[in-house]
Each structure stands twice: as C-alpha cells, then as structure tokens.
Enzyme design. Sequence first.
Site, PDB file in Angstrom:
ATOM      1  N   ILE A 242      32.995  21.667  36.307  1.00 13.27           N
ATOM      2  CA  ILE A 242      33.161  21.682  37.765  1.00 13.27           C
ATOM      3  C   ILE A 242      34.332  20.764  38.111  1.00 13.27           C
ATOM      4  O   ILE A 242      34.306  19.570  37.824  1.00 13.27           O
ATOM      5  CB  ILE A 242      31.858  21.202  38.453  1.00 13.27           C
ATOM      6  CG1 ILE A 242      30.682  22.111  38.056  1.00 13.27           C
ATOM      7  CG2 ILE A 242      32.030  21.162  39.971  1.00 13.27           C
ATOM      8  CD1 ILE A 242      30.869  23.592  38.331  1.00 13.27           C
TER       9      ILE A 242
ATOM     10  N   GLY B 241      39.130  29.891  51.406  1.00 12.87           N
ATOM     11  CA  GLY B 241      38.056  28.995  51.832  1.00 12.87           C
ATOM     12  C   GLY B 241      37.394  28.197  50.715  1.00 12.87           C
ATOM     13  O   GLY B 241      36.818  27.140  50.973  1.00 12.87           O
TER      14      GLY B 241
ATOM     15  N   GLU C 220      31.148  34.374  42.819  1.00 12.22           N
ATOM     16  CA  GLU C 220      30.213  35.500  42.879  1.00 12.22           C
ATOM     17  C   GLU C 220      28.776  35.086  42.537  1.00 12.22           C
ATOM     18  O   GLU C 220      27.826  35.485  43.210  1.00 12.22           O
ATOM     19  CB  GLU C 220      30.654  36.633  41.949  1.00 12.22           C
ATOM     20  CG  GLU C 220      32.160  36.860  41.853  1.00 12.22           C
ATOM     21  CD  GLU C 220      32.820  37.298  43.135  1.00 12.22           C
ATOM     22  OE1 GLU C 220      32.154  37.921  43.982  1.00 12.22           O
ATOM     23  OE2 GLU C 220      34.024  37.001  43.302  1.00 12.22           O
TER      24      GLU C 220
ATOM     25  N   ASN D  37      35.596  20.148  41.205  1.00 10.46           N
ATOM     26  CA  ASN D  37      35.346  19.343  42.392  1.00 10.46           C
ATOM     27  C   ASN D  37      33.929  19.642  42.879  1.00 10.46           C
ATOM     28  O   ASN D  37      33.643  20.739  43.360  1.00 10.46           O
ATOM     29  CB  ASN D  37      36.392  19.695  43.461  1.00 10.46           C
ATOM     30  CG  ASN D  37      36.247  18.848  44.717  1.00 10.46           C
ATOM     31  OD1 ASN D  37      35.148  18.643  45.218  1.00 10.46           O
ATOM     32  ND2 ASN D  37      37.361  18.346  45.214  1.00 10.46           N
TER      33      ASN D  37
ATOM     34  N   GLY E  44      34.040  29.807  36.756  1.00  4.82           N
ATOM     35  CA  GLY E  44      34.063  30.508  38.050  1.00  4.82           C
ATOM     36  C   GLY E  44      32.720  30.498  38.757  1.00  4.82           C
ATOM     37  O   GLY E  44      31.667  30.574  38.126  1.00  4.82           O
TER      38      GLY E  44
ATOM     39  N   THR F 232      33.718  20.894  46.774  1.00  5.37           N
ATOM     40  CA  THR F 232      34.098  22.264  47.133  1.00  5.37           C
ATOM     41  C   THR F 232      33.247  23.267  46.350  1.00  5.37           C
ATOM     42  O   THR F 232      32.871  24.311  46.881  1.00  5.37           O
ATOM     43  CB  THR F 232      35.598  22.514  46.858  1.00  5.37           C
ATOM     44  OG1 THR F 232      35.882  22.222  45.494  1.00  5.37           O
ATOM     45  CG2 THR F 232      36.470  21.659  47.750  1.00  5.37           C
TER      46      THR F 232
HETATM   47 MO1  MOS Z   1      35.539  38.636  46.075  1.00  2.00          MO
HETATM   48  S1  MOS Z   1      34.278  40.238  46.392  1.00  2.00           S
HETATM   49  O1  MOS Z   1      36.083  38.800  44.541  1.00  2.00           O
HETATM   50  O2  MOS Z   1      36.589  38.478  47.291  1.00  2.00           O
END
Ligand code: MOS
Length: 733
Positions: A624, A465, A700, A626, A697, A629
């Site tokens: 970044i 996603g 999270e 994009n 990243g 997204t």
């Molecule tokens: Mo995530 S908790 O790394 O899918």
Amino acid sequence: MNRVDGRQKVTGAAKYAAEYELPNLAYGVLVGSTITKGRLTSIDTKTAERAPGVLAVITHLNAPKAPGTKPTGKDPSQPQTVGNALQVFMDDKIRFNDQPIAVVVANTLERARFAARLVKAQYAKEKHQTNLEANKANAFLPTQAKKNPKSPAADYQRGQVDAYKTGALKLESEYVIPTEVHHPMELQAITAHWEAPDRLTLYDKTQGTMATRRDFARQWGLPEENVKVIATYVGGAFGNALHSWPHESAAIIAAKVVNRPVRLMLTREQMFTMVGYRPHTWQKIGMSATPDGKITAITHESIGQTSTYEEFVEATLGQTKMMYQSPNLTTRYRLAALDVGSPIWMRGPGEATGAFALESAMDEMAFLLNIDPMEFRLRNYTDQDPEKNRPWSSKFLKECYQAGAQRVGWNKRQLKPGALRDGEWFIGYGMGVGTFGAHRGSSKASAQLLPNGTVLLQSAVTDIGPGTGTAMTQIAADTLGLAPEKIRFEWGNSDFAQAPTQGGSAIVNTVGPAVQEACMALKDKLRELAATSNSAFTSAKKEDVAFADNYLTLSGNSTARATYADLVRQAGGTAVTVESKPSGEGQKYSMYSFSVHFAEVRVHELTGEVRVSKLVSCADAGTIINEKTAGNQMKGGAVGGIGMALMEHAIIDDRFGRYVTKDLADYHVPVQADSPAIEVFFVNQPDPYVNKLGTKGIGEIATIGVAPAIANAVFNATGKRVRELPITPDKLV
Ligand code: MOS
C-alpha cells in the site's frame, strides 16, 4: 501523506472540464430522440434558429462529416477500440431513446437550453425491445468468442460439462442485477476548441487523455500531435469516461461549425441515457458439493444486455473460473442486444456482477451443508490458480478472512437464520469475496531536476479521484530521498509522457514503476554529473553515493558533497524520460488482488428496512503506497457496493423504451446516513512479481464482493434469499 490536490479541490481552485473560460465561448445543448427505434422523417429547426443568441442548430442534415467517421454499427463486434461507437448526426436512424439528434449552439447556456426545446422532430417508429427478460431467448455468443475460442468471453470448460446436475448435493439458482448507472458527482462535460483548422484542444472529462486524443485525431484525420486533451481534474467517473461518447463528438462538430470554443455539459437526466451503465444481467449458477463441503462442480451462465450497435463484453464469469477448487467447471457468457445505449465498464466491471451470483451461491451451499460460510470457503481455498494451473504471484486472502471475521464479530453469527435480534430488528452477518487481475501495462514518465532543487514529473495519466497524483509524488519522494513538497507531479495532459487510461485498477501498478524508474534515472544522471565535476565522486562506487535533501554525499568521506542545484546548472538541464514495461512474469504467475467484505445488517421485521450496521473491507492488494488514499478507495468502493445491494436500479418503462428514473431523487445512491463507518484492513504484503513496488491494485476489489456480503447478511438475518438486486423492503416483507 495528504492529497496533493486536496486544497485545490476543497477551495474550488481545481478546474473541471466545464470550467475553462475561453474567449468567445459558446454553449451546446443536445436534443434527444423521443422514440426508441425508427427513423427521423423530418426535423424542424427554424424556430430554434431564430431564437435569441442561437449560433447554429446542427442535425444529420447539415453536420460536417469528419473524414474518419465510420458508420454506426458497421461492426458491433469491435467495440471500445473505435472509441466512439455511436457517430452522432451521421444518419437518420434512431437506436435508443434520447439518442442525440441535434445540438443547439448559442452564446449563453440558457439560450441554448431554451432553443433546444424548440427543435421538433417527426419519426417513423419501429417496434423496440428494451426488456432483457423478454429477449433472453435471442442471446448470442459474442463475436470475439466465436472468432477466438481462447477469448475470456468464450465458453469455458474443465472436467465434465454441467457435472453439478449429477451431484448428490446440489443447488440451482438464478440471479439478476438491474442496470446501474455510474453517476459520478461531476457530470460528463467537454470544452472543445479548434485553435486552428487542424488543431484541436479538448478540456474533457475522460479517464484517458491519450485514448481520447487518439479517438478524435482518427475521427478528424489529424496527426495525434495536433490534438491535445486536458483532464487535470475529473470529478469521479467509475468507468463512464473510459471511452468516447456522442456528446464529445457533438461538441467538436459544433465548435467546428460556429468556429468558436464550445462547452457542452450533460444534464443528470442525460447521464442515464448516453454515457454507459452497468448492464442489466441475468445469471444462473448450478453447484454441487460433497457432504463434507468440497465443491464438485459449478456451472455459471450469464446473459448481459448490450446495444444493437456495439457488443459490450465484460468478465462476469472470470472470478468463478479461478476462485475455488472445483474439478468440474462450466461457464457460458451471452449477450442480448436491445434498443438501448451501449453499456460500459462500471467499477469492478463484470466481476462485481459475477461475484453477486457466485458469492450468493457459496452462501446458499454453505447453508445447505450446514457449514459456516467462511469455513466452506476455506475448504475450497485454492493455493494455485485452477484455471491456468499456475502459482499465484501472491495471495493473502486467508489473512483477509481472519482479519475481517475478527473485526466484524463473525463469532456472533448463528448458522440458523433469524436467530439474532435486537427488539424489532433482526441481525445478520454475511461475507463476500472479490478479486481482480493485478494488471500492469507499459507507461512512460518524465522527470526533471530544476536548478532550485525541486523535481518536476509529468505523465499523461488522469487522476479521477483515487489519489494517483499523491501516490506518484510519494513514490518519487521515496525514490529520490527528497521531501514530497520538493516534488511536483503534473498529470492529465495528453502532451505529457505516455500513460494508459486510468482504469482496471492498473495505474499504480503501471505508472508507479515508470515514476520510480524515471527517478532512478535522474539519480544516475546526478551521479554521473557529480563524477565529472567533483573529484571526490570520480572514482566513487555507485552504492557509496547517497542522496539526501538537495545534495549527494559519499559514505566514508564526510567532506564530499555536491548540491543538486550546482550539478543542474553545470549540466544545463537534467530531464529524463523512461519507459517502464511489465517483466513477463505474468506468463509464469497468476496475478490478482483479493478482497473480502464482511457485513452486519439489521433488518426491521415489519418494514423490511435494511440498515448496514457494520462493514469491514479487507484487501490483499500488495504494497500500500498511501494508507489514506488507499483507504478512501476501499471505503468508496464499499459505499458503491451498498448502493448495488440495496438501492441502485435504473428503470426503463418498456412501453416507451424510456427511463423513468431520471435524477438522483428517483435513482437512489447511498448517502452518509446509509453508510456505517467502514473499517478497512490491508494485508500490505508486497507482491514479488507484478512490479518492484510490490503493488497489485485496489480500485475494483473495493466493490467486488460487497453486494453479496450484504445479501448474505440479509439472508442470515431473515432467512429470505433475495436473488434480484436491489434488496428493497418490498422483497423482505
Ligand atoms: Mo474502472 S470500471 O476500470 O473505471
């Protein structure tokens, strides 16, 4: 750039695991135990077997045993590595309520579902334990920490042990988060197809096609190349498809028994019981500070629940070790094994739980000191990693503080709680910080230039996603100097180039460089081909060759021109596969993404209703790729944080060990009306060390820190400190 798969998704053309129409498809429905602990003494399947359309009823009495099956719970300290910790239908033991005890297979879903209700089991019940509070005294140090004192789960110490106790200004608070369940929109589902006695194809909801392939190849004693896992589209996961689960094994066994492809999709109710959750966790923080706002000591303890057959460990205390200056720091992480299914990482795993405690405690201490909570954080800001004593690879958290404070209107915040109101509504402001390791692993990517001038890239990675397919297309387009429409990135197939499981915010960090390097290798190849076939390029310097749309040119020579298509035809193919690995800079630098979330809440003075009226999420996630997204990621994570703060609560009735929240009417998640327009800010500065793209990243940090921002805002609005989530109205009136 828009999502490359947006059109497929909104038109329904995207196929999910339970939508593959295979010839002769059969349907599996699981029967769950109705007790929580004990043994099956008998199981009557005769009536079910005689029901219309039923092909088989499989239980521990007749299930074929896969050669690689390991007994459940043989070594609970080795979780995750075995993928499927609970081996279905292999013994008569009941370890949690609704544990699968049978699978009914029929020629239609309705017939399978009907017959599943006809299976009757008898049990020898044993006394069960499902209550964390009642089992805190039995909490234990995880085996991995016992074996390895350097394990992140081991007790950690710098300076004096529990030094906060002797601090002049101190606090001691306990925090609890309940069990939360991932509940992605798409239910867990699998279509299992034995194409030959030794060849298995799985259309599966998984975050890792290669991990799932490995798990089931091992289980069935097959070479990995005989198992193919396809997960082109995954309708959300948030962590609950990070390892293999009982229903997957059940479908594979069922397909073997009936010798037909079998589709098995869980019900929403089963999503509560057998595919993991964020574990119910108790925490305690002791903190001391000097009157001018310098933290002198923190002790952070945690007890998380796990199952009896698997030690699920997460980094609940990780953020505490590195976020703030504190000369004295103690952490203790423990597990309590209950008669429940195993937990699994859920978005911002561990850290999101830990940040609720740490960032609430920071707010409590700022209040004690009568200092603005942002100012308190700034006074304890770390310019290098205090845990590992290394520089950060990059850190722009202060920039996030400033951007967020300005956007939320932090200057309106009053130090005194309950000071702002609008009619019957109290208004408050709160902040919460998040961090997560900027992890990068190894990955391959393959790239092929086709004679029509388009490029085909392939990777086994999934896109659950976040827009991985889109980001990779963009990275390839930027590297090749080709329009994105000329690039086709294919993913979600274990036969494609090796890639890690999608998780831990690591995919752009890891697969991005592989895609970038594969495209660079493709360019090298084109340069070589041009040099051998086109005299103008033969003696050209590498840096003089330019890649434009479909052809190579040479600076200083306006007639030199070689088209991709001609070069490909001459060469008879241009496929490359590269492997990209971390550079090793991770040994010299501490690599983290950072976020801070600012919330404005309105709390009704009579009903205790909390409305999040503003939410600003700011991130230092490196470059970044994009904005669109990435912004979606941040907003989705923030919505998850609203759920964590105000609604989500999976409740077990301990008398029966059974969930009483069984659907999305009882288990609340935020809907559109619960969510304000979330504002997102990215610092968008490249990290020099994680990879050449400069990324760190996002997944999270989008959630970590949101729940405490809201809890702190509620305190600022009302003067009520809620230390047990979710903050429901009964806790405020
Ligand atoms: Mo995530 S908790 O790394 O899918």
